[in-house]
Design a protein around this motif. Structure first.
Motif, PDB file in Angstrom:
ATOM      1  N   THR A  26       0.887  -1.312  -0.122  1.00  0.00           N
ATOM      2  CA  THR A  26      -0.049  -0.160  -0.120  1.00  0.00           C
ATOM      3  C   THR A  26       0.931   1.220   0.023  1.00  0.00           C
ATOM      4  N   TYR A  27       0.308   2.324  -0.624  1.00  0.00           N
ATOM      5  CA  TYR A  27       1.190   3.512  -0.680  1.00  0.00           C
ATOM      6  C   TYR A  27       0.381   4.489   0.169  1.00  0.00           C
ATOM      7  N   ASN A  28       1.023   5.496   0.824  1.00  0.00           N
ATOM      8  CA  ASN A  28       0.537   6.683   1.702  1.00  0.00           C
ATOM      9  C   ASN A  28       0.656   7.804   0.911  1.00  0.00           C
ATOM     10  N   MET A  29      -0.488   8.366   0.311  1.00  0.00           N
ATOM     11  CA  MET A  29      -0.337   9.395  -0.503  1.00  0.00           C
ATOM     12  C   MET A  29      -0.331  10.885   0.220  1.00  0.00           C
ATOM     13  N   LEU A  30      -0.341  10.655   1.577  1.00  0.00           N
ATOM     14  CA  LEU A  30      -0.268  11.876   2.208  1.00  0.00           C
ATOM     15  C   LEU A  30       1.492  12.214   2.472  1.00  0.00           C
ATOM     16  N   LYS A  31       2.082  11.266   2.161  1.00  0.00           N
ATOM     17  CA  LYS A  31       3.547  11.873   2.441  1.00  0.00           C
ATOM     18  C   LYS A  31       4.064  12.092   0.963  1.00  0.00           C
ATOM     19  N   ALA A  32       4.172  13.496   1.107  1.00  0.00           N
ATOM     20  CA  ALA A  32       4.511  13.964  -0.371  1.00  0.00           C
ATOM     21  C   ALA A  32       5.798  13.490  -0.907  1.00  0.00           C
ATOM     22  N   GLY A  33       6.855  13.672  -0.245  1.00  0.00           N
ATOM     23  CA  GLY A  33       8.429  13.254  -0.576  1.00  0.00           C
ATOM     24  C   GLY A  33       8.520  11.865  -0.706  1.00  0.00           C
ATOM     25  N   GLU A  34       7.563  10.914  -0.325  1.00  0.00           N
ATOM     26  CA  GLU A  34       7.774   9.699  -0.510  1.00  0.00           C
ATOM     27  C   GLU A  34       7.416   9.070  -1.785  1.00  0.00           C
ATOM     28  N   LYS A  35       8.282   8.166  -2.308  1.00  0.00           N
ATOM     29  CA  LYS A  35       7.904   7.575  -3.690  1.00  0.00           C
ATOM     30  C   LYS A  35       7.565   6.246  -3.407  1.00  0.00           C
ATOM     31  N   SER A  36       6.638   5.412  -4.300  1.00  0.00           N
ATOM     32  CA  SER A  36       6.523   4.015  -4.081  1.00  0.00           C
ATOM     33  C   SER A  36       7.362   3.137  -4.379  1.00  0.00           C
ATOM     34  N   ILE A  37       7.250   1.737  -4.210  1.00  0.00           N
ATOM     35  CA  ILE A  37       8.403   0.979  -4.780  1.00  0.00           C
ATOM     36  C   ILE A  37       8.470   0.917  -6.170  1.00  0.00           C
ATOM     37  N   MET A  38       7.197   0.894  -6.720  1.00  0.00           N
ATOM     38  CA  MET A  38       7.171   0.749  -8.252  1.00  0.00           C
ATOM     39  C   MET A  38       7.902   1.951  -8.601  1.00  0.00           C
ATOM     40  N   GLN A  39       7.687   3.144  -8.304  1.00  0.00           N
ATOM     41  CA  GLN A  39       8.281   4.387  -8.985  1.00  0.00           C
ATOM     42  C   GLN A  39       9.763   4.371  -8.878  1.00  0.00           C
ATOM     43  N   ARG A  40      10.243   3.873  -7.534  1.00  0.00           N
ATOM     44  CA  ARG A  40      11.691   3.736  -7.405  1.00  0.00           C
ATOM     45  C   ARG A  40      12.240   2.820  -8.283  1.00  0.00           C
ATOM     46  N   PHE A  41      11.269   1.689  -8.558  1.00  0.00           N
ATOM     47  CA  PHE A  41      11.839   0.656  -9.529  1.00  0.00           C
ATOM     48  C   PHE A  41      12.163   1.201 -11.015  1.00  0.00           C
ATOM     49  N   VAL A  42      11.120   2.186 -11.295  1.00  0.00           N
ATOM     50  CA  VAL A  42      11.017   2.665 -12.769  1.00  0.00           C
ATOM     51  C   VAL A  42      12.314   3.801 -13.037  1.00  0.00           C
ATOM     52  N   GLU A  43      12.377   4.389 -11.834  1.00  0.00           N
ATOM     53  CA  GLU A  43      13.516   5.550 -11.981  1.00  0.00           C
ATOM     54  C   GLU A  43      15.035   4.620 -11.885  1.00  0.00           C
ATOM     55  N   LYS A  44      15.094   3.667 -11.041  1.00  0.00           N
ATOM     56  CA  LYS A  44      16.442   2.990 -11.178  1.00  0.00           C
ATOM     57  C   LYS A  44      16.361   2.081 -12.490  1.00  0.00           C
ATOM     58  N   TYR A  45      15.686   1.567 -13.009  1.00  0.00           N
ATOM     59  CA  TYR A  45      15.423   1.056 -14.350  1.00  0.00           C
ATOM     60  C   TYR A  45      16.031   1.765 -15.269  1.00  0.00           C
ATOM     61  N   GLN A  46      15.201   3.166 -15.596  1.00  0.00           N
ATOM     62  CA  GLN A  46      15.857   4.043 -16.436  1.00  0.00           C
ATOM     63  C   GLN A  46      17.016   4.202 -16.264  1.00  0.00           C
ATOM     64  N   GLU A  47      17.605   4.552 -15.210  1.00  0.00           N
ATOM     65  CA  GLU A  47      19.328   5.097 -14.656  1.00  0.00           C
ATOM     66  C   GLU A  47      19.939   3.874 -15.126  1.00  0.00           C
ATOM     67  N   ILE A  48      19.777   2.692 -15.094  1.00  0.00           N
ATOM     68  CA  ILE A  48      20.532   1.586 -15.323  1.00  0.00           C
ATOM     69  C   ILE A  48      20.463   1.368 -16.935  1.00  0.00           C
ATOM     70  N   GLU A  49      19.235   1.481 -17.613  1.00  0.00           N
ATOM     71  CA  GLU A  49      19.208   1.550 -19.046  1.00  0.00           C
ATOM     72  C   GLU A  49      19.810   2.638 -19.769  1.00  0.00           C
ATOM     73  N   LYS A  50      19.936   3.681 -19.232  1.00  0.00           N
ATOM     74  CA  LYS A  50      20.652   4.910 -19.811  1.00  0.00           C
ATOM     75  C   LYS A  50      22.393   4.734 -19.675  1.00  0.00           C
ATOM     76  N   SER A  51      22.706   3.918 -18.764  1.00  0.00           N
ATOM     77  CA  SER A  51      24.202   3.614 -18.426  1.00  0.00           C
ATOM     78  C   SER A  51      24.779   2.755 -19.759  1.00  0.00           C
TER      79      SER A  51
END
Length: 135
Positions: free
Chosen positions: A80-105
């Protein structure tokens, strides 16, 4: 038994206006869209009898959508994801960002290698992934 509601006659705006005038709906209970629609009415009144416009709509897929789809297929809904915490990213969003970072390498050749590298990189950061049971 309820009779015909005649929902084909008059728009939802006209029916809501009638309910407000008759007092069937109180002013404080009117929907949010009513004032917006009243202030910014459409150029063409929506009507049931008006023919539909047939346009071809192109499907819109962003690269992140493909990553998210594969993520959900492999791991399922993670948490579950708490949308009230503005600065916190979901696990899926962190995964997508890390994936794109590794893909760019550019160190990996195919998607499966990038996916596994992303999984191991996030596990090194303290996340734990459990693969969903095969359907």
């Amino acid at each position: 038994m309820a009779g015909n509601r005649l929902q084909r006659i008059g728009s939802i705006f006209e029916r809501m206006t009638g309910l407000l005038k008759a007092g069937a709906i109180k002013e404080q209970d009117k929907p949010l869209w009513y004032d917006v629609y009243k202030t910014f009415p459409p150029k063409h009144e929506p009507a049931f009898a008006r023919p539909a416009v047939h346009k071809t709509i192109k499907p819109i897929f962003y690269p992140e959508d493909v990553i998210r789809g594969k993520f959900l297929k492999i791991y399922g809904s993670v948490d579950t994801y708490n949308m009230l915490k503005a600065g916190e990213k979901s696990i899926m969003q962190r995964f997508v960002e890390k994936y794109q970072e590794i893909e760019k390498s550019g160190t990996f050749l195919n998607e499966d290698e990038i996916f596994r590298a992303t999984e191991s990189a996030l596990e090194n950061e303290g996340l734990r992934f459990v693969r969903a049971a095969a359907a």
